[in-house]
Structure formats: C-alpha cells, structure tokens
Design a protein around this motif. Structure first.
Motif, PDB file in Angstrom:
ATOM      1  N   ALA A 148       0.917  -1.169  -0.077  1.00  0.00           N
ATOM      2  CA  ALA A 148       0.076   0.057   0.106  1.00  0.00           C
ATOM      3  C   ALA A 148       0.957   1.355  -0.051  1.00  0.00           C
ATOM      4  CB  ALA A 148      -1.076  -0.081   1.138  1.00  0.00           C
ATOM      5  N   VAL A 149       0.353   2.366  -0.698  1.00  0.00           N
ATOM      6  CA  VAL A 149       1.253   3.492  -0.834  1.00  0.00           C
ATOM      7  C   VAL A 149       0.122   4.624  -0.224  1.00  0.00           C
ATOM      8  CG1 VAL A 149       0.828   3.996  -3.120  1.00  0.00           C
ATOM      9  CG2 VAL A 149       2.794   4.974  -2.077  1.00  0.00           C
ATOM     10  N   MET A 150       0.648   5.704   0.233  1.00  0.00           N
ATOM     11  CA  MET A 150      -0.049   6.777   0.847  1.00  0.00           C
ATOM     12  C   MET A 150       0.831   8.026   0.223  1.00  0.00           C
ATOM     13  SD  MET A 150      -1.841   8.138   4.221  1.00  0.00           S
ATOM     14  CE  MET A 150      -1.980   9.872   4.598  1.00  0.00           C
ATOM     15  N   VAL A 151       0.121   9.042  -0.294  1.00  0.00           N
ATOM     16  CA  VAL A 151       0.894  10.063  -1.041  1.00  0.00           C
ATOM     17  C   VAL A 151       0.059  11.448  -0.201  1.00  0.00           C
ATOM     18  CG1 VAL A 151       1.313  11.361  -2.984  1.00  0.00           C
ATOM     19  CG2 VAL A 151       1.567   8.912  -3.030  1.00  0.00           C
ATOM     20  N   ILE A 176       1.946  -7.320   4.761  1.00  0.00           N
ATOM     21  CA  ILE A 176       1.347  -5.971   4.207  1.00  0.00           C
ATOM     22  C   ILE A 176       2.463  -5.095   4.605  1.00  0.00           C
ATOM     23  CG2 ILE A 176      -0.486  -4.471   4.737  1.00  0.00           C
ATOM     24  CD1 ILE A 176      -2.343  -6.482   5.681  1.00  0.00           C
ATOM     25  N   ARG A 177       2.828  -4.169   3.466  1.00  0.00           N
ATOM     26  CA  ARG A 177       3.849  -3.373   3.386  1.00  0.00           C
ATOM     27  C   ARG A 177       3.262  -1.893   3.088  1.00  0.00           C
ATOM     28  NH1 ARG A 177       7.657  -2.186  -0.599  1.00  0.00           N
ATOM     29  NH2 ARG A 177       6.654  -3.742  -1.924  1.00  0.00           N
ATOM     30  N   ALA A 221       1.987   0.085  -6.938  1.00  0.00           N
ATOM     31  CA  ALA A 221       1.451  -0.422  -5.536  1.00  0.00           C
ATOM     32  C   ALA A 221       0.086  -1.269  -5.964  1.00  0.00           C
ATOM     33  CB  ALA A 221       1.391   0.716  -4.618  1.00  0.00           C
ATOM     34  N   HIS A 222      -0.151  -1.919  -4.906  1.00  0.00           N
ATOM     35  CA  HIS A 222      -1.349  -2.505  -5.095  1.00  0.00           C
ATOM     36  C   HIS A 222      -2.721  -1.926  -4.799  1.00  0.00           C
ATOM     37  CE1 HIS A 222       1.418  -6.205  -4.310  1.00  0.00           C
ATOM     38  NE2 HIS A 222       0.373  -6.773  -5.019  1.00  0.00           N
ATOM     39  N   VAL A 223      -2.656  -1.037  -3.964  1.00  0.00           N
ATOM     40  CA  VAL A 223      -3.491  -0.258  -3.332  1.00  0.00           C
ATOM     41  C   VAL A 223      -3.048   1.324  -2.990  1.00  0.00           C
ATOM     42  CG1 VAL A 223      -3.665  -0.980  -1.151  1.00  0.00           C
ATOM     43  CG2 VAL A 223      -5.619   0.012  -2.184  1.00  0.00           C
ATOM     44  N   THR A 245      -4.772   1.267  -9.921  1.00  0.00           N
ATOM     45  CA  THR A 245      -4.571   0.891  -8.769  1.00  0.00           C
ATOM     46  C   THR A 245      -5.620   1.243  -7.914  1.00  0.00           C
ATOM     47  OG1 THR A 245      -1.903   1.428  -8.918  1.00  0.00           O
ATOM     48  CG2 THR A 245      -2.831   1.552  -6.910  1.00  0.00           C
ATOM     49  N   PRO A 246      -6.299   0.432  -7.339  1.00  0.00           N
ATOM     50  CA  PRO A 246      -7.481   0.847  -6.461  1.00  0.00           C
ATOM     51  C   PRO A 246      -7.232   1.738  -5.206  1.00  0.00           C
ATOM     52  CG  PRO A 246      -7.196  -1.664  -6.888  1.00  0.00           C
ATOM     53  CD  PRO A 246      -5.856  -1.162  -7.398  1.00  0.00           C
ATOM     54  N   VAL A 247      -8.099   2.248  -4.778  1.00  0.00           N
ATOM     55  CA  VAL A 247      -8.009   3.362  -3.760  1.00  0.00           C
ATOM     56  C   VAL A 247      -8.804   2.730  -2.631  1.00  0.00           C
ATOM     57  CG1 VAL A 247      -8.339   5.630  -3.046  1.00  0.00           C
ATOM     58  CG2 VAL A 247      -7.886   4.993  -5.613  1.00  0.00           C
ATOM     59  N   LEU A 248      -8.115   3.039  -1.329  1.00  0.00           N
ATOM     60  CA  LEU A 248      -8.915   3.025  -0.181  1.00  0.00           C
ATOM     61  C   LEU A 248      -8.953   4.568   0.380  1.00  0.00           C
ATOM     62  CD1 LEU A 248      -7.134  -0.271   1.541  1.00  0.00           C
ATOM     63  CD2 LEU A 248      -9.388  -0.022   0.228  1.00  0.00           C
TER      64      LEU A 248
END
Length: 330
Positions: A148-151, A176-177, A221-223, A245-248
């Motif tokens: 997972a990546v957060m920007v 889970i990274r 990223a996966h998400v 890339t899907p979003v949460l």
C-alpha cells in the motif's frame, strides 16, 4: 480577434509542488495553445492590464487578488476555484472566503459533491471540472504481499495519524507493506513518522519525492491509501484510478465526489481500525483460493469506471466551456 489572456492566481508556486500548483501548471499547459496564460501568486502586478480572465485558486488565500479584480473589472472574467479547505472549512466562517464567493462570476469545484457544500443561492454559479492526468498501464504485481502507498504531505488535514495507527495495528503482519510519501513541514509529524518506522518494520516513510517517482510508486502499488479528513478533490485519487491502482479512501465528500457514492473502498474519517481491516481484506483476497470476496478486483473495476472522468480531454473541454462563459457573461 485575439483570444482572451488568462491569469491564474495560485497561492502556491512550483517550489510547493502541491495540488494548487499542479492544477495551475496543468491548466496553463492546456490553455497555452489558444490563450496567453500566466501564473502569479498575487494580482495585480506589472502585467495586469493585459489580463482578460482570472482563474483564482483558493477563495481565502487568493482573496486580495479576487477583491482587486472585482473592484476594477466586476465579476466578468472572474472564476474562483474552490479547494477542500475552502468548501469544508473556510466558507462557513471566514469573511474573506465568503466575499470571494460573492464576487466571482463563476465558482469551480473539483468533484461532483462540491456544489452541495455551497449555499443554495451560489449553486447556479458553480461548475464542476474534474482534474485530469495521463493514463498509465497497469503493471504486474506480486501476490506474496500487499503493498500500500499513501501520498500526501504530513499535516493534520491529511490525517497521517490514521495511517500511523493502522500501521501499528498491522505491525505483526509481514505480508502487508506500507510506503508513506510526503514532506513533513512541521517537526512533530516527522518525529511521529520516524517513530512509526521504528515500531512497525513494514511501514516506511519515504519523505518528499519528485512527481515522476510518485506516479511510479502509485502505479506499482497494489492499493493507494488516502486518509484525508478534509478534501476538495485529490490528485492522487485520479492518478491511481488512471494507473489501474485501486483506492482505499476516507468517506469524506471530496473523496466520495471523486469515486462515487457506491464505491466499496471507504473507511470512516480517522478510523484507523477500519483502514487496517480493509487492508487485511485486500490481502486476504490475493490468494488464488481465497474464501473472502476479492475486494481488490472489485475496487479496480470501480476505479476503472471512474477513470474517464479524469481524462485530459474531458478537463480541456470543461475549461473551454468555462472560459467561454466568462467571456460572454455580463
């Protein structure tokens, strides 16, 4: 007959590399083939007499420029582009932001629910312009882990604490990274990010990165995780949707206006446990024989259905319609 010249007022210029600057620069590029376009932080300046149209980003922070235009030109040619802090904070209490809305000939919101945040008498002036990005092909990703990546720059409005807490909840999970991209302009946020790195081996704070590297990180990223407590219409959401890339995302109006009311990847604002549970569901669905519904596939399809809203062609047409209205309206 010459095309009207356009001045874009942006409280942030290139050094900030934030959403306001990216919008200003992209609009300059889109319009420059047919109009003379320049970007300034404050108006008027030495070239002000040649300007025919003003696109002012941020009702509160650009308020002096908006007031100066209205004093000399009236509402004609004046559009105010509303950010998340405008829509969901400032226009309720700040007199300068409220005055900017009253003075504008047109109001621009960056996602469909933005119109609902305006007082009913102002809604007829509002136009929705979804921001755009280039599409990128989806790249193959490993099934051995979920990345997972957060920007987003580390500041309270982006709610980085939600990601920190979710990383702690998942700290025992090697599968889970989490990579966190963004600058910490205040020391306490940097300290919290480093403390999370120390306590949670799967969490990494990458700091600020060039935009090209950010796009690559989202694509790989996966998400994408987007925890904002308040949002006007996030660039990173459209960049994820246009990269496969899907979003949460937190269930705030700015995110729902981008992804749609029926989107399946929402968690409540500041709900770290809800975010951690969604990440766990995404990971559980990666196994070929997973008994859980494959949430990632569902979210990927939903994001793909929204991606056409964020195409450069759609944004260019919406901008052209806005300029035409600004020219013609008395």
């Amino acid at each position: 007959m010459r095309a009207p010249s356009v001045v874009i007022v942006s409280p942030a210029l290139a050094a900030a590399n934030n959403g306001n600057w990216q919008t200003a620069r992209r609009w300059q590029k889109m319009l420059s083939s047919t109009h003379l376009v320049r970007i300034v932080r404050q108006w008027p300046d030495a070239q002000a007499m040649a300007d025919d149209i003003m696109l002012a980003l941020h009702a509160r922070r650009s308020a002096p420029s908006i007031a100066a235009w209205a004093q000399s030109r009236g509402a004609r040619g004046l559009a105010v582009v509303l950010t998340g802090t405008d829509l969901y904070r400032d226009i309720a209490t700040d007199p300068q932001a409220q005055q900017s809305l009253a003075l504008a000939g047109r109001l621009v919101v960056l996602q469909s629910l933005g119109v609902d945040a305006l007082a009913p008498p102002l809604r007829s002036k509002a136009r929705v312009i979804y921001q755009s990005t280039t599409s990128r092909r989806e790249v193959p990703k490993t099934s051995r882990e979920l990345h997972a990546v957060m920007v987003g720059h580390l500041r309270d409005v982006k709610s980085p604490d939600t990601l920190f807490e979710a990383a702690h909840i998942l700290s025992g999970r090697a599968d889970i990274r989490i990579t966190h991209i963004g600058e910490a302009s205040e020391a306490p946020w940097a300290e919290k990010a480093r403390a999370t790195e120390a306590a949670c081996p799967a969490y990494r704070w990458a700091g600020a990165l060039p935009h090209a590297e950010v796009r690559r990180a989202i694509q790989q990223a996966h998400v994408l995780v987007h925890t904002s407590a308040l949002e006007g219409g996030a660039h990173v959401i459209m960049e994820a949707a246009c990269s496969g890339t899907p979003v949460l995302a937190s269930r705030v109006p700015g995110n729902v206006g981008m992804l749609g009311a029926g989107y399946g990847g929402y968690f409540e604002p500041r709900d770290a446990a809800g975010l951690a549970a969604l990440l766990d569901r995404c990971r559980a669905g990666q196994a070929p024989d997973a008994p859980a519904p494959k949430l990632l596939e569902q979210l990927r399809a939903q994001c793909a259905s929204r991606a056409p809203l964020f195409s450069p062609q759609a944004e260019r047409l919406a901008l052209a319609r806005l300029l035409q209205e600004l020219q013609e309206s008395p």
